[in-house]
Design a protein around this motif. Sequence first.
Motif, PDB file in Angstrom:
ATOM      1  N   LYS A  94       0.814  -1.215   0.000  1.00 43.83           N
ATOM      2  CA  LYS A  94       0.000   0.000   0.000  1.00 43.83           C
ATOM      3  C   LYS A  94       0.854   1.274   0.000  1.00 43.83           C
ATOM      4  CE  LYS A  94      -4.038   2.028   2.175  1.00 43.83           C
ATOM      5  NZ  LYS A  94      -4.461   2.410   3.519  1.00 43.83           N
ATOM      6  N   GLY A  95       1.877   1.278   0.856  1.00 45.42           N
ATOM      7  CA  GLY A  95       2.732   2.464   0.940  1.00 45.42           C
ATOM      8  C   GLY A  95       3.392   2.775  -0.389  1.00 45.42           C
ATOM      9  N   ALA A  96       3.829   1.723  -1.080  1.00 45.16           N
ATOM     10  CA  ALA A  96       4.485   1.913  -2.372  1.00 45.16           C
ATOM     11  C   ALA A  96       3.484   2.441  -3.404  1.00 45.16           C
ATOM     12  CB  ALA A  96       5.108   0.601  -2.843  1.00 45.16           C
ATOM     13  N   TRP A  97       2.236   1.973  -3.329  1.00 45.74           N
ATOM     14  CA  TRP A  97       1.207   2.468  -4.253  1.00 45.74           C
ATOM     15  C   TRP A  97       0.956   3.956  -4.030  1.00 45.74           C
ATOM     16  CZ3 TRP A  97      -0.510   0.744  -8.604  1.00 45.74           C
ATOM     17  CH2 TRP A  97      -0.512  -0.633  -8.866  1.00 45.74           C
ATOM     18  N   ILE A  98       0.880   4.355  -2.749  1.00 48.95           N
ATOM     19  CA  ILE A  98       0.641   5.772  -2.457  1.00 48.95           C
ATOM     20  C   ILE A  98       1.787   6.600  -3.036  1.00 48.95           C
ATOM     21  CG2 ILE A  98       0.458   7.453  -0.576  1.00 48.95           C
ATOM     22  CD1 ILE A  98      -0.901   5.207   1.075  1.00 48.95           C
ATOM     23  N   GLN A  99       3.020   6.092  -2.850  1.00 49.74           N
ATOM     24  CA  GLN A  99       4.176   6.815  -3.394  1.00 49.74           C
ATOM     25  C   GLN A  99       4.106   6.896  -4.911  1.00 49.74           C
ATOM     26  OE1 GLN A  99       8.119   6.078  -1.831  1.00 49.74           O
ATOM     27  NE2 GLN A  99       7.214   4.750  -0.282  1.00 49.74           N
ATOM     28  N   LEU A 100       3.683   5.795  -5.553  1.00 55.01           N
ATOM     29  CA  LEU A 100       3.605   5.802  -7.017  1.00 55.01           C
ATOM     30  C   LEU A 100       2.631   6.879  -7.491  1.00 55.01           C
ATOM     31  CD1 LEU A 100       4.388   4.465  -9.754  1.00 55.01           C
ATOM     32  CD2 LEU A 100       2.329   3.118  -9.547  1.00 55.01           C
ATOM     33  N   VAL A 101       1.468   6.952  -6.836  1.00 53.25           N
ATOM     34  CA  VAL A 101       0.468   7.929  -7.260  1.00 53.25           C
ATOM     35  C   VAL A 101       1.013   9.352  -7.100  1.00 53.25           C
ATOM     36  CG1 VAL A 101      -1.808   8.874  -6.727  1.00 53.25           C
ATOM     37  CG2 VAL A 101      -1.482   6.407  -6.831  1.00 53.25           C
ATOM     38  N   ILE A 102       1.619   9.632  -5.934  1.00 53.12           N
ATOM     39  CA  ILE A 102       2.144  10.984  -5.702  1.00 53.12           C
ATOM     40  C   ILE A 102       3.238  11.308  -6.718  1.00 53.12           C
ATOM     41  CG2 ILE A 102       3.350  12.491  -4.069  1.00 53.12           C
ATOM     42  CD1 ILE A 102       2.093  10.851  -1.803  1.00 53.12           C
ATOM     43  N   ALA A 103       4.199  10.381  -6.871  1.00 55.07           N
ATOM     44  CA  ALA A 103       5.334  10.637  -7.762  1.00 55.07           C
ATOM     45  C   ALA A 103       4.868  10.775  -9.204  1.00 55.07           C
ATOM     46  CB  ALA A 103       6.360   9.509  -7.630  1.00 55.07           C
ATOM     47  N   LEU A 104       3.900   9.938  -9.596  1.00 52.43           N
ATOM     48  CA  LEU A 104       3.421   9.988 -10.980  1.00 52.43           C
ATOM     49  C   LEU A 104       2.716  11.324 -11.242  1.00 52.43           C
ATOM     50  CD1 LEU A 104       3.552   8.111 -13.396  1.00 52.43           C
ATOM     51  CD2 LEU A 104       1.323   7.215 -12.773  1.00 52.43           C
ATOM     52  N   LEU A 105       1.928  11.781 -10.258  1.00 51.77           N
ATOM     53  CA  LEU A 105       1.252  13.074 -10.422  1.00 51.77           C
ATOM     54  C   LEU A 105       2.273  14.187 -10.616  1.00 51.77           C
ATOM     55  CD1 LEU A 105      -1.744  13.029  -7.908  1.00 51.77           C
ATOM     56  CD2 LEU A 105      -1.801  13.180 -10.400  1.00 51.77           C
ATOM     57  N   ILE A 106       3.328  14.186  -9.773  1.00 51.50           N
ATOM     58  CA  ILE A 106       4.342  15.242  -9.895  1.00 51.50           C
ATOM     59  C   ILE A 106       5.009  15.175 -11.271  1.00 51.50           C
ATOM     60  CG2 ILE A 106       6.479  16.192  -8.941  1.00 51.50           C
ATOM     61  CD1 ILE A 106       5.679  15.039  -6.236  1.00 51.50           C
ATOM     62  N   THR A 107       5.403  13.958 -11.702  1.00 51.26           N
ATOM     63  CA  THR A 107       6.083  13.851 -13.000  1.00 51.26           C
ATOM     64  C   THR A 107       5.170  14.284 -14.141  1.00 51.26           C
ATOM     65  OG1 THR A 107       5.586  11.513 -12.815  1.00 51.26           O
ATOM     66  CG2 THR A 107       7.871  12.091 -12.839  1.00 51.26           C
ATOM     67  N   LEU A 108       3.892  13.883 -14.090  1.00 49.55           N
ATOM     68  CA  LEU A 108       3.011  14.232 -15.208  1.00 49.55           C
ATOM     69  C   LEU A 108       2.733  15.728 -15.232  1.00 49.55           C
ATOM     70  CD1 LEU A 108       0.489  11.241 -15.272  1.00 49.55           C
ATOM     71  CD2 LEU A 108       2.488  11.639 -16.703  1.00 49.55           C
ATOM     72  N   VAL A 109       2.505  16.324 -14.044  1.00 49.47           N
ATOM     73  CA  VAL A 109       2.234  17.763 -14.010  1.00 49.47           C
ATOM     74  C   VAL A 109       3.454  18.541 -14.502  1.00 49.47           C
ATOM     75  CG1 VAL A 109       1.858  19.721 -12.473  1.00 49.47           C
ATOM     76  CG2 VAL A 109       0.454  17.676 -12.251  1.00 49.47           C
ATOM     77  N   LEU A 110       4.642  18.167 -13.998  1.00 51.37           N
ATOM     78  CA  LEU A 110       5.835  18.888 -14.430  1.00 51.37           C
ATOM     79  C   LEU A 110       6.169  18.576 -15.887  1.00 51.37           C
ATOM     80  CD1 LEU A 110       8.207  18.725 -11.332  1.00 51.37           C
ATOM     81  CD2 LEU A 110       7.080  20.725 -12.278  1.00 51.37           C
ATOM     82  N   GLY A 111       6.050  17.305 -16.266  1.00 52.26           N
ATOM     83  CA  GLY A 111       6.431  16.900 -17.621  1.00 52.26           C
ATOM     84  C   GLY A 111       5.528  17.500 -18.687  1.00 52.26           C
TER      85      GLY A 111
END
Length: 121
Positions: A94-111
């Motif tokens: 679960k913790g890794a999934w939460i991290q994936l969602v947060i990190a993916l959001l940051i990368t997509l918004v910035l990218g």
Amino acid sequence: MAHMHITAWALALILLIVALVMYKQGKAKPGKIVHMILRLDYLFILYTGGSLLANYFGGGDMLPEAIVKALAGLWVIISMEMILVKTSKAKPAKGAWIQLVIALLITLVLGFGRLPLGILP
Ligand code: HEM
């Protein structure tokens, strides 16, 4: 290079899901194979992302955002790997999934949102 980068990480998301389904179904060996292909694809992401990042070191004022984007991209890779390793050991991820969602959001918004290159050529 931008297209190759997008291809590389889109492929990674697909391979992540395929490997997950296989591990969840108890197919450890095919899961492992897809997982290894995904790890090769990480190298492809790193190469294309690294070369996009290199463009920003030439000058301009977007370097800080490009660096944050690159770090967030690394974080996406790390969380994908954590999800698969935990799932393959039948541990909660679960913790890794939460991290994936947060990190993916940051990368997509910035990218897509902040940095100049998009999908268009
Ligand atoms: C799975 C992880 C990653 C995802 C989902 C991701 C996503 C994206 C997206 C959506 C873009 C914008 C589209 C484009 O310009 O190509 C982009 C561009 C970029 N990425 Fe990644 N990326 C990831 C990993 C990385 C890594 C590991 C690095 C650095 C080593 C990196 C560095 C860059 C750079 C420098 C750009 C250029 C942005 C621009 O000029 O517009 N990315 N990435």
